[in-house]
Design an enzyme around this catalytic site. Structure first.
Site, PDB file in Angstrom:
ATOM      1  N   GLY A 222     -35.536  -4.642 107.224  1.00 32.13           N
ATOM      2  CA  GLY A 222     -35.076  -5.950 107.653  1.00 32.13           C
ATOM      3  C   GLY A 222     -36.115  -6.614 108.522  1.00 32.13           C
ATOM      4  O   GLY A 222     -37.310  -6.339 108.409  1.00 32.13           O
ATOM      5  N   GLU A 242     -39.004  -0.649 108.001  1.00 32.58           N
ATOM      6  CA  GLU A 242     -39.860  -1.570 107.262  1.00 32.58           C
ATOM      7  C   GLU A 242     -39.406  -2.960 107.665  1.00 32.58           C
ATOM      8  O   GLU A 242     -38.298  -3.385 107.341  1.00 32.58           O
ATOM      9  CB  GLU A 242     -39.722  -1.340 105.755  1.00 32.58           C
ATOM     10  CG  GLU A 242     -40.872  -1.943 104.952  1.00 32.58           C
ATOM     11  CD  GLU A 242     -40.663  -3.413 104.658  1.00 32.58           C
ATOM     12  OE1 GLU A 242     -41.247  -4.238 105.396  1.00 32.58           O
ATOM     13  OE2 GLU A 242     -39.932  -3.721 103.726  1.00 32.58           O
ATOM     14  N   LEU A 243     -40.267  -3.702 108.363  1.00 35.85           N
ATOM     15  CA  LEU A 243     -39.845  -4.912 109.053  1.00 35.85           C
ATOM     16  C   LEU A 243     -40.484  -6.193 108.526  1.00 35.85           C
ATOM     17  O   LEU A 243     -40.505  -7.204 109.204  1.00 35.85           O
ATOM     18  CB  LEU A 243     -40.132  -4.762 110.555  1.00 35.85           C
ATOM     19  CG  LEU A 243     -39.491  -3.537 111.227  1.00 35.85           C
ATOM     20  CD1 LEU A 243     -39.886  -3.468 112.686  1.00 35.85           C
ATOM     21  CD2 LEU A 243     -37.976  -3.562 111.072  1.00 35.85           C
ATOM     22  N   CYS A 276     -40.594  -8.800 101.031  1.00 39.64           N
ATOM     23  CA  CYS A 276     -41.327  -8.552 102.271  1.00 39.64           C
ATOM     24  C   CYS A 276     -42.833  -8.524 102.066  1.00 39.64           C
ATOM     25  O   CYS A 276     -43.597  -8.895 102.959  1.00 39.64           O
ATOM     26  CB  CYS A 276     -40.858  -7.240 102.906  1.00 39.64           C
ATOM     27  SG  CYS A 276     -40.970  -5.807 101.816  1.00 39.64           S
ATOM     28  N   GLU A 370     -43.505 -15.045 108.972  1.00 42.12           N
ATOM     29  CA  GLU A 370     -43.103 -14.739 107.599  1.00 42.12           C
ATOM     30  C   GLU A 370     -42.123 -15.791 107.095  1.00 42.12           C
ATOM     31  O   GLU A 370     -41.095 -16.046 107.716  1.00 42.12           O
ATOM     32  CB  GLU A 370     -42.466 -13.356 107.545  1.00 42.12           C
ATOM     33  CG  GLU A 370     -42.021 -12.950 106.156  1.00 42.12           C
ATOM     34  CD  GLU A 370     -41.362 -11.582 106.136  1.00 42.12           C
ATOM     35  OE1 GLU A 370     -41.456 -10.894 105.107  1.00 42.12           O
ATOM     36  OE2 GLU A 370     -40.745 -11.207 107.147  1.00 42.12           O
TER      37      GLU A 370
END
Length: 465
Positions: A222, A242-243, A276, A370
């Site tokens: 997230g 996992e960012l 991502c 992002e």
């Protein structure tokens, strides 16, 4: 309409799941209460105490059987994914295929969780002693997954966890929970022990409750803000996170331009840009910038976008109206700051037109952080090291793509980019299920990918005799 069984829950408050394209209700879930989470943890702890001693053959059989159930249910799962989060039906079918592969590879990896034997003669008194190192399951894995890959990202946590001998309590995104709940039903159908894999449903409160529960490892995919909050909530529990990323795609003068264009389009507009590792910043060398841009605009104008249920649709909506408005606002602010809109920029409810913007400054809203949307932002460069330094100065470091056949340049980018992965003649969004995947800096902690995740979800034990 996909309707989940309510009998599996004790919570009374239900939440509708809506199709982001047309707003129709496609399912309903009951939000798990604190009592539900506590009960799930008790079941998980109990079954894991026995499952931890299972053989690799048993674990492999469970995973391959579940993969077979997914294969038999593939079209239903694809329709669920497409309707709950707006992925095109072709993208959804591909995700279902990849989920099967993830579980099969996890089953195979279960047979290779090997240890090693070290001689202790390096220390005084150790001449006749040997250290045997083995890997044991951590216990119960709390898995929290996002909306963009509701099935395969869950399998990336579930598969290695089961292969290592753990139990799993998972919380899917409330925006797209139906595929995860269907997977739990398929695991039950496949004969998995009761409690080995369970789903709890809800939003941020449920996520924090799961993080605070007596889990032994937290695996989260997230955003960095949510990730930090969950890390703090979980205390000393090991965290795999996992960012996200703000990933670049570099194109050098000697590149295969046509392939690079096709990659930029497919990697940025897949899932409407909600990936991502998507190519969020396109770095074009000035020698090929005009040629590349002309070809890029022609390719972007050919993208069919709209109804994700249609077989001929290339790109569907973003996840909800709030996300769509955020993307639109960033595009407008970037243009206002001096960038040039080359194509797109319009929005119809949750469907954002595929958009290309040139002359984008590093502090422009679309690339300062992002952006989860179908926006290609072009940066020009002449000096590779300067472009690399610009990327390294950012907060993220997930993956990068580089198009060149110059061996010296390949080494320059591979050595100097501060990221978790460098893809040569490929986009940053490339991923193989068994290969380590993850990043540095704000992009996360630890790695996913079947083989390395198996170790991440295991504890080494040393026996010396």
């Amino acid at each position: 309409m996909t309707q989940l069984r309510k009998s599996a829950f004790t919570a009374s408050n239900a939440m509708a799941v809506n199709n982001p394209f047309n707003g129709e209700t496609v399912g309903e879930i009951a939000i798990s209460s604190a009592a539900d989470i506590a009960a799930a943890m008790l079941r998980a702890k109990k079954v894991q105490q026995e499952f931890r001693h299972s053989t690799p053959a048993v674990r492999r059989a469970l995973l391959t059987t579940l993969a077979a159930e997914i294969a038999a249910d593939a079209e239903t799962l694809a329709r669920i994914i497409s309707s709950e989060m707006g992925k095109t039906i072709r993208e959804a079918r591909n995700e279902v295929r990849r989920a099967q592969n993830t579980l099969k590879l996890s089953g195979d990896a279960a047979t290779f969780l090997d240890g090693e034997v070290l001689h202790c003669g390096i220390v005084e008194g150790g001449a006749d002693r040997f250290a045997t190192i083995t890997y044991e399951p951590v216990g119960v894995v709390g898995a929290i997954t996002p909306f963009n890959y509701p099935l395969n990202l869950l399998c990336h946590k579930l598969g290695p966890a089961i292969a290592a001998g753990n139990a799993v309590v998972a919380k899917p995104s409330p925006k797209a929970p139906l595929a995860a709940n269907r997977l739990a039903e398929l695991a039950e159908k496949a004969g998995w022990p009761r409690g080995l894999f369970q789903i709890v449903n809800g939003g941020a409160d449920t996520a924090r409750a799961l993080a605070r529960a007596p889990i032994d490892l937290l695996s989260f995919t997230g955003g960095p803000v949510a990730g930090l909050a969950l890390k703090n909530a979980s205390g000393l529990v090991r965290c795999l996170m996992e960012l996200g990323g703000n990933d670049p795609l570099f194109v050098l003068p000697d590149a295969d331009i046509d392939k690079a264009v096709a990659t930029a389009v497919s990697h940025r507009f897949e899932i409407a840009g909600q990936s991502c590792a998507a190519a969020k910043r396109l770095y074009l060398h000035r020698d090929i910038e005009k040629t590349f841009t002309d070809k890029l605009l022609a390719a972007v104008d050919a993208v069919e976008f709209g109804d994700p249920a249609r077989d001929d649709t290339d790109m569907g909506p973003v996840i909800d109206m709030s996300a769509a408005k955020t993307i639109e606002d960033r595009v407008l602010a970037t243009i206002k700051s001096g960038a040039t809109l080359l194509t797109g920029g319009s929005r119809d409810a949750t469907v954002m037109a595929p958009t290309v913007i040139a002359d984008v400054a590093t502090d422009s809203p679309v690339i300062a952080d992002e952006t989860f949307g179908p926006i290609i932002a072009i940066r020009s460069f002449t000096d590779p090291l300067a472009a690399i330094s610009e990327v390294n100065a950012g907060a993220y470091g997930l993956q990068a793509g580089v198009f060149t056949n110059d061996h010296a340049l390949i080494k320059t980018f591979a050595r100097n980019l501060v990221v978790g992965g460098v893809m040569i003649n490929e986009g940053p969004d490339f991923r193989a299920e068994h290969v380590p995947f993850g990043g540095v800096k704000r992009s996360g902690l630890g790695r996913e990918g079947v083989r390395i995740a198996l170790r991440e979800m295991s504890e080494p034990k040393v026996v010396i005799d």
